[in-house]
Design an enzyme around this catalytic site. Structure first.
Site, PDB file in Angstrom:
ATOM      1  N   GLU A  90       0.833  -1.195   0.000  1.00  0.00           N
ATOM      2  CA  GLU A  90       0.000   0.000   0.000  1.00  0.00           C
ATOM      3  C   GLU A  90       0.872   1.251   0.000  1.00  0.00           C
ATOM      4  O   GLU A  90       1.987   1.246   0.524  1.00  0.00           O
ATOM      5  CB  GLU A  90      -0.909  -0.002   1.216  1.00  0.00           C
ATOM      6  CG  GLU A  90      -0.159  -0.065   2.506  1.00  0.00           C
ATOM      7  CD  GLU A  90      -1.078  -0.311   3.683  1.00  0.00           C
ATOM      8  OE1 GLU A  90      -0.635  -0.076   4.805  1.00  0.00           O
ATOM      9  OE2 GLU A  90      -2.229  -0.728   3.486  1.00  0.00           O
ATOM     10  N   CYS A 104       3.843   8.615   0.396  1.00  0.00           N
ATOM     11  CA  CYS A 104       4.333   7.765   1.491  1.00  0.00           C
ATOM     12  C   CYS A 104       4.412   6.344   0.943  1.00  0.00           C
ATOM     13  O   CYS A 104       3.393   5.762   0.554  1.00  0.00           O
ATOM     14  CB  CYS A 104       3.380   7.841   2.685  1.00  0.00           C
ATOM     15  SG  CYS A 104       3.896   6.761   4.021  1.00  0.00           S
ATOM     16  N   CYS A 111       6.718  -6.837   7.662  1.00  0.00           N
ATOM     17  CA  CYS A 111       7.868  -6.265   8.357  1.00  0.00           C
ATOM     18  C   CYS A 111       8.252  -7.152   9.526  1.00  0.00           C
ATOM     19  O   CYS A 111       7.384  -7.686  10.221  1.00  0.00           O
ATOM     20  CB  CYS A 111       7.512  -4.865   8.861  1.00  0.00           C
ATOM     21  SG  CYS A 111       8.896  -4.042   9.677  1.00  0.00           S
ATOM     22  N   CYS A 115       6.746  -3.841  15.666  1.00  0.00           N
ATOM     23  CA  CYS A 115       6.349  -2.737  16.553  1.00  0.00           C
ATOM     24  C   CYS A 115       4.904  -2.960  16.995  1.00  0.00           C
ATOM     25  O   CYS A 115       4.042  -3.312  16.187  1.00  0.00           O
ATOM     26  CB  CYS A 115       6.469  -1.395  15.838  1.00  0.00           C
ATOM     27  SG  CYS A 115       8.107  -1.111  15.171  1.00  0.00           S
ATOM     28  N   CYS A 118       1.678  -1.331  15.347  1.00  0.00           N
ATOM     29  CA  CYS A 118       1.635  -1.331  13.888  1.00  0.00           C
ATOM     30  C   CYS A 118       1.012  -2.616  13.350  1.00  0.00           C
ATOM     31  O   CYS A 118       1.442  -3.718  13.709  1.00  0.00           O
ATOM     32  CB  CYS A 118       3.056  -1.182  13.364  1.00  0.00           C
ATOM     33  SG  CYS A 118       3.186  -1.407  11.602  1.00  0.00           S
ATOM     34  N   CYS A 338      -0.219   2.350   9.224  1.00  0.00           N
ATOM     35  CA  CYS A 338       0.624   1.525   8.379  1.00  0.00           C
ATOM     36  C   CYS A 338       0.168   0.061   8.411  1.00  0.00           C
ATOM     37  O   CYS A 338       0.017  -0.543   9.444  1.00  0.00           O
ATOM     38  CB  CYS A 338       2.009   1.759   8.924  1.00  0.00           C
ATOM     39  SG  CYS A 338       3.260   0.630   8.703  1.00  0.00           S
TER      40      CYS A 338
HETATM   41  S1  SF4 Z   1       6.152   0.603  12.364  1.00  0.00           S
HETATM   42 FE1  SF4 Z   1       5.443  -1.254  11.356  1.00  0.00          FE
HETATM   43  S2  SF4 Z   1       6.343  -1.205   9.311  1.00  0.00           S
HETATM   44 FE2  SF4 Z   1       7.427   0.306  10.572  1.00  0.00          FE
HETATM   45  S3  SF4 Z   1       9.207  -0.810  11.386  1.00  0.00           S
HETATM   46 FE3  SF4 Z   1       7.580  -1.029  12.909  1.00  0.00          FE
HETATM   47  S4  SF4 Z   1       6.524  -2.956  12.365  1.00  0.00           S
HETATM   48 FE4  SF4 Z   1       7.760  -2.323  10.626  1.00  0.00          FE
END
Ligand code: SF4
Length: 358
Positions: A90, A104, A111, A115, A118, A338
């Site tokens: 996306e 963006c 990923c 985090c 997220c 995100c």
């Molecule tokens: S915010 Fe989401 S996409 Fe960004 S590094 Fe952390 S887990 Fe990965």
């Protein structure tokens, strides 16, 4: 290989092989980057024979398929692209009243950083995006703008950790920032990382050597290691001290002030003590703090702090001489946290290839 996978010099070699005269190489790039043309048939100042050769060699300029396009009231647009292997990514276009047109973009499918706030972290890592896939996001977002408008800024803040896909990212950004490419000023490109000291060091050396000194943003999100590790598990490996050492080097080598992103989560990292610790970390550094009230992620139970608390947090920093910006959320109505669009789409369509990566 797809058209956008070729860097400028590689493309020259391929076009030479196809027998296209030199002056038409620049014409083709102009069609793609300045005139927003994604089909070789539309390049009307090339002969029919050359257009046919290009179509036979590359198919089309783009390799992905746009599956969704969502628009919100506050001038954010989001697209979902499906690549040939069925993976999806996306990308978001943001417009503001200063005439900024910001793309963006994502650098990875999923990923590995995990985090906690997220949605992409929930799904885990699938693969890196290629140079062409990164560039295609920019070109598709640029195409959403009407004639006479073009992208002015890039933030590499979508899905993925950019420093773990650095070669492909820098290669794509070369075209985005070159005069025969999208011609976006290097100073208007921000690379946002979760904070990997070795990656920051490598980026600093590369951009200092190339003269393309992009802006660096580090997702700090907490002022002490214990809390940061809870929010960003990756922190256990590197620690805040090492991250700050690397960002000091980035500033020394590039002369560019580093931005620290701080996603404010209600009841988690928004207390007075957190302000005091953050001041301790940053008051002797040439830095700027971006406060981002969290986009709620329903699965994780995180919510946005009340306005009053946000104001107190900000004034606690500014009263101590730290420069702060508050980045208000855009695109709430289009699932702009995100990773959310990709998840929502997959849930709706039964697209569930990545769930095993959790
Ligand atoms: S915010 Fe989401 S996409 Fe960004 S590094 Fe952390 S887990 Fe990965």
């Amino acid at each position: 290989m797809s058209f956008l996978e070729y860097g400028q010099s590689e493309l020259t070699a391929v076009l030479n092989e196809l027998g296209l005269p030199k002056f038409q190489h620049a014409q083709i790039r102009r069609w793609v980057f300045a005139r927003k043309c994604s089909g070789f048939d539309g390049m009307t100042d090339l002969s029919k024979q050359y257009r046919q050769k290009l179509s036979e060699k590359f198919g089309s300029v783009f390799q992905g398929t746009q599956m969704k396009h969502q628009r919100s009231d506050d001038s954010a647009e989001k697209i979902l692209i499906e690549w040939r292997d069925g993976e999806r990514v996306e990308s978001v276009l943001l417009r503001d009243n200063r005439n900024h047109r910001t793309a963006c973009i994502s650098t990875q499918i999923g990923c590995a950083m995990g985090c906690k706030f997220c949605a992409s972290g929930i799904d885990g890592f699938v693969r890196n995006l290629t140079r062409g896939e990164i560039l295609e996001q920019l070109l598709r977002l640029n195409s959403l703008l009407p004639d006479g408008e073009r992208l002015t800024h890039i933030v590499v803040m979508g899905i993925g950790e950019p420093l773990l896909n650095l070669e492909n990212l820098l290669s794509a950004l070369d075209d985005a920032t070159s005069s025969g490419g999208l011609d976006i000023s290097v100073r208007r490109v921000t690379i946002s990382t979760v904070g990997l000291p070795a990656g920051i060091q490598k980026l600093a050396e590369k951009v200092a050597a190339s003269g393309k000194e992009y802006k660096l943003a580090v997702s700090l999100h907490a002022p002490n290691d214990e809390l940061r590790t809870q929010i960003i598990p990756q922190n256990q490996r590197c620690g805040i001290k090492n991250i700050l050492r690397a960002t000091d080097d980035y500033f020394r080598l590039t002369g560019r002030r580093v931005t620290f992103e701080y996603t404010l989560i209600d009841g988690v990292n928004d207390e007075r003590e957190h302000v005091r610790q953050l001041v301790g970390l940053l008051k002797h550094r040439t830095a700027i703090v971006n406060i981002i009230p969290v986009n709620p992620v329903p699965e994780l139970g995180f919510s946005t702090p009340p306005e009053q608390k946000i104001r107190q947090f900000v004034s606690g920093l500014t009263d101590n001489g730290i420069q702060v910006k508050v980045r208000f959320r855009k695109g709430d109505k289009i699932d702009a946290a995100c990773g959310q669009l990709r998840r929502t789409s997959r849930e709706n369509t039964g697209f569930n290839k990545n769930l095993s990566a959790n």
